[in-house]
Write a protein that holds these residues in place. Structure first.
Motif: not given
Length: 265
Positions: A240-254
């Motif tokens: 997510h956004n070039y970080t190690d965090e996975p893409i949230p589902e559902p995606i968020v405003k950031t």
């Protein structure tokens, strides 16, 4: 020199001047190292352009093949390839060519999924890119895909009013800019459409105006996941956004960027 040559040469020069970020390339290199045990890979880059991504891949000891339809962009890539025996690039249309077979990794970065230029239906073109990637990989090979993903495309793409970008002069003395008149996003069709023109003046004083109408299909994360599954991929990791965090589902405003590491079954 004809007008088409002058215009494409100017655009390639301006693209290289203004689109020179490295953070996404550094992130790709880190993901490759982590996901492959830091072992050299046999890599295909789709739409390699001027070599912003494929050349650093080669310098990191990977064996790289790249292709692009734009010969002016490729000429810039060729200059950067000098002295690198482990990279080869050639001219081809991604939707009307064979991508080859047996690669370890296919790289579809630089937002190419959202920036396809073709007369084909846009959704079909996006699906074709993913299917072609699967075909060119060996079983167990991986697709690295990096693209824009926005929480609310309407807010992001509904932009009215005049603006300009890519202002500058190329090596041939052609001066110009791109003037945009905004874009409109249709949430039903998921199509974003806009209009712009290139204003160029050659070193001899000739003025060239080129009108450009464009459109893009902005896919949802669910659609991309479905296309990957249909093509025979399983998703092993998301970012997510070039970080190690996975893409949230559902995606968020950031949410701004999605990166997917998928394996061919």
């Amino acid at each position: 020199m004809n007008r088409d040559f002058i215009a494409k040469h100017w655009y390639a020069s301006m693209y290289e001047k203004f689109e020179n970020q490295t953070y996404d390339v550094d992130f790709l290199l880190r993901v490759l190292a982590e996901q492959t045990g830091n072992q050299p890979q046999n890599i295909l880059e789709v739409a390699c352009g001027g070599g912003r991504i494929c050349v650093p891949l080669a310098k990191s000891q990977h064996t790289v093949v790249g292709f692009d339809v734009d010969e002016q962009m490729l000429l810039r890539c060729y200059k950067k390839m000098v002295g690198l025996p482990n990279i080869r690039c050639y001219q081809a249309d991604a939707l009307n060519s064979n991508w080859g077979f047996g690669y370890d990794v296919v790289v579809m970065a630089g937002n190419i999924l959202i920036n396809i230029e073709s007369d084909m239906d846009y959704v079909d073109a996006q699906k074709t890119f993913i299917k072609n990637a699967a075909t060119s990989l060996h079983i167990g090979g991986h697709l690295y895909m990096d693209f824009d993903l926005h929480y609310d495309p309407t807010t992001h793409f509904n932009r009215l009013g005049e603006s300009s970008y890519f202002n500058g002069t190329d090596e041939l003395g052609t001066t110009g800019r791109i003037v945009s008149y905004g874009s409109v996003y249709d949430p039903v069709t998921q199509i974003c459409a806009g209009i712009k023109h290139w204003e160029l003046t050659t070193n001899s004083g000739e003025q060239i105006i080129i009108l450009k109408r464009w459109y893009k299909h902005i896919p949802t994360l669910k659609q991309v996941y479905g296309w990957l599954s249909d093509a025979g991929f399983t998703i092993e990791r998301t970012y997510h956004n070039y970080t190690d965090e996975p893409i949230p589902e559902p995606i968020v405003k950031t949410t701004r960027r999605a990166t997917i590491w998928a394996r061919k079954l």
